[in-house]
Design a protein around this motif. Structure first.
Motif, PDB file in Angstrom:
ATOM      1  N   HIS A  49      52.447  44.601  44.341  1.00  0.00           N
ATOM      2  CA  HIS A  49      52.551  43.143  44.243  1.00  0.00           C
ATOM      3  C   HIS A  49      53.716  42.814  43.319  1.00  0.00           C
ATOM      4  N   GLU A  50      54.389  41.712  43.603  1.00  0.00           N
ATOM      5  CA  GLU A  50      55.548  41.355  42.786  1.00  0.00           C
ATOM      6  C   GLU A  50      55.164  40.905  41.375  1.00  0.00           C
ATOM      7  N   ASP A  51      53.920  40.469  41.196  1.00  0.00           N
ATOM      8  CA  ASP A  51      53.441  40.049  39.872  1.00  0.00           C
ATOM      9  C   ASP A  51      51.983  40.491  39.729  1.00  0.00           C
ATOM     10  N   PRO A  52      51.733  41.759  39.527  1.00  0.00           N
ATOM     11  CA  PRO A  52      50.384  42.312  39.666  1.00  0.00           C
ATOM     12  C   PRO A  52      49.381  41.882  38.604  1.00  0.00           C
ATOM     13  N   ILE A  53      49.806  41.595  37.385  1.00  0.00           N
ATOM     14  CA  ILE A  53      48.834  41.294  36.335  1.00  0.00           C
ATOM     15  C   ILE A  53      48.156  39.943  36.557  1.00  0.00           C
ATOM     16  N   PRO A  54      48.876  38.864  36.873  1.00  0.00           N
ATOM     17  CA  PRO A  54      48.170  37.628  37.222  1.00  0.00           C
ATOM     18  C   PRO A  54      47.250  37.802  38.434  1.00  0.00           C
ATOM     19  N   GLU A  55      47.659  38.614  39.395  1.00  0.00           N
ATOM     20  CA  GLU A  55      46.812  38.862  40.552  1.00  0.00           C
ATOM     21  C   GLU A  55      45.552  39.628  40.140  1.00  0.00           C
ATOM     22  N   LEU A  56      45.690  40.545  39.200  1.00  0.00           N
ATOM     23  CA  LEU A  56      44.535  41.267  38.685  1.00  0.00           C
ATOM     24  C   LEU A  56      43.584  40.303  37.975  1.00  0.00           C
ATOM     25  N   GLU A  57      44.139  39.356  37.239  1.00  0.00           N
ATOM     26  CA  GLU A  57      43.312  38.355  36.574  1.00  0.00           C
ATOM     27  C   GLU A  57      42.558  37.499  37.591  1.00  0.00           C
ATOM     28  N   ARG A  58      43.215  37.160  38.703  1.00  0.00           N
ATOM     29  CA  ARG A  58      42.542  36.387  39.749  1.00  0.00           C
ATOM     30  C   ARG A  58      41.361  37.165  40.312  1.00  0.00           C
ATOM     31  N   LEU A  59      41.559  38.443  40.579  1.00  0.00           N
ATOM     32  CA  LEU A  59      40.480  39.263  41.114  1.00  0.00           C
ATOM     33  C   LEU A  59      39.347  39.421  40.113  1.00  0.00           C
ATOM     34  N   LEU A  60      39.680  39.513  38.842  1.00  0.00           N
ATOM     35  CA  LEU A  60      38.633  39.620  37.834  1.00  0.00           C
ATOM     36  C   LEU A  60      37.782  38.353  37.827  1.00  0.00           C
ATOM     37  N   GLY A  61      38.400  37.187  37.988  1.00  0.00           N
ATOM     38  CA  GLY A  61      37.636  35.955  38.068  1.00  0.00           C
ATOM     39  C   GLY A  61      36.679  35.952  39.243  1.00  0.00           C
ATOM     40  N   LEU A  62      37.133  36.440  40.402  1.00  0.00           N
ATOM     41  CA  LEU A  62      36.256  36.546  41.561  1.00  0.00           C
ATOM     42  C   LEU A  62      35.122  37.523  41.292  1.00  0.00           C
ATOM     43  N   HIS A  63      35.460  38.640  40.682  1.00  0.00           N
ATOM     44  CA  HIS A  63      34.445  39.646  40.371  1.00  0.00           C
ATOM     45  C   HIS A  63      33.374  39.067  39.445  1.00  0.00           C
ATOM     46  N   GLU A  64      33.798  38.340  38.440  1.00  0.00           N
ATOM     47  CA  GLU A  64      32.843  37.756  37.496  1.00  0.00           C
ATOM     48  C   GLU A  64      31.946  36.734  38.182  1.00  0.00           C
ATOM     49  N   ALA A  65      32.502  35.992  39.149  1.00  0.00           N
ATOM     50  CA  ALA A  65      31.713  34.988  39.852  1.00  0.00           C
ATOM     51  C   ALA A  65      30.679  35.612  40.775  1.00  0.00           C
TER      52      ALA A  65
END
Length: 275
Positions: free
Chosen positions: A191-207
């Protein structure tokens, strides 16, 4: 070609690794962790055997420092390796071989180690340290690790650019259905900007995989389940459990309780339902 942090939570219940790199699928190579044992990140000219070996040394009672020493003593390629380890007690150690590409180095703190190679400079791992130490010790370890990773990226990160990132956290019984210890295992492989994308996935995981507080649990009584089954059938599902599974909400339910949030969602979805 990578920067990472390994850490234990302040309460001593969780261990984890966060890593980012200009490298395809860094999460497949660098991190490993076992609840009640510790966590390891192996990088630079990574010796992936370090993961199993380090965890075995820790499981046998070695401290992080001793585990690192054993790894490099047994490895003729030690000058090209980089590794960080945190043990069951939160002891931390990091090692950077003399042949690792600049800038390369690491440092340790209370319950964590950060390390990186081919970095923009020492400010990367310093920013990671500062962010982890400044984070709320009562916050989920995944969030603290991600904050450190983001700080390292903001400070320059991998000097070659961005490509992948990963987050691994383990806690006894925290896995899917309680059958293993994997609390979080998320990877951004390209991904061109992987850390913000990782943060997005973590939010989904937490939900979708919540740690439901006692006050947000409702007794799983026959009367309540009869109502929820009927509401689910009114939406075309055979029963409440099927409705939960369709919406990936099964983590909100247990053998003796159901989360208030899920009950409210189903009732909102069936406003015209009548028994």
């Amino acid at each position: 070609m990578t920067f990472s942090i390994v850490a234990r939570s302040a309460d001593g219940d969780s261990w984890g690794v966060a890593v980012a790199s200009k490298f395809l699928a860094v999460g497949s190579a660098v991190p490993a962790a076992v609840a009640g044992v510790g966590a390891v990140a192996t990088q630079a000219w990574a010796n992936v055997a370090y993961k199993g070996l380090a965890l075995a040394h820790l499981d046998e009672g070695a401290t992080a420092s001793i585990a690192v020493q054993r790894l490099i003593e047994e490895d003729d390629g030690r000058d090209h390796r980089q590794v960080g380890i945190v043990d069951v007690e939160g002891g931390a150690a990091t090692y950077t071989g003399s042949a690792c590409l600049e800038w390369a180095g690491g440092l340790t703190g209370d319950g964590f180690a950060v390390q990186g190679n081919i970095l923009a400079g020492s400010e990367v791992i310093e920013a990671m340290r500062d962010a982890f130490e400044a984070s709320d010790p009562e916050a989920p370890l995944a969030r603290r690790l991600l904050a450190a990773l983001a700080a390292g990226d903001e400070a320059g990160g991998d000097s070659r650019g961005r490509q992948s990132a990963a987050l691994l956290v383990v806690k006894e019984g925290a896995g899917y259905g309680g059958f293993d210890d994997v609390a979080v295992d998320l990877r951004i492989d390209d991904h061109e900007d992987p850390i913000p994308e990782l943060e997005r996935l973590l939010g989904l995981h937490e939900a979708l995989s919540p740690d439901v507080a006692d006050e947000d649990q409702v007794p799983d009584t026959p009367e309540l389940m009869a109502e929820l089954d009927a509401r689910a059938r009114s939406l075309g599902h055979p029963h409440f459990a099927a409705w939960m599974g369709t919406h990936n909400l099964e983590a909100y339910g247990g053998p003796d309780w159901t989360a208030k949030q899920v009950i409210e969602e189903l009732r909102a979805a069936t406003p015209d339902w009548t028994p």
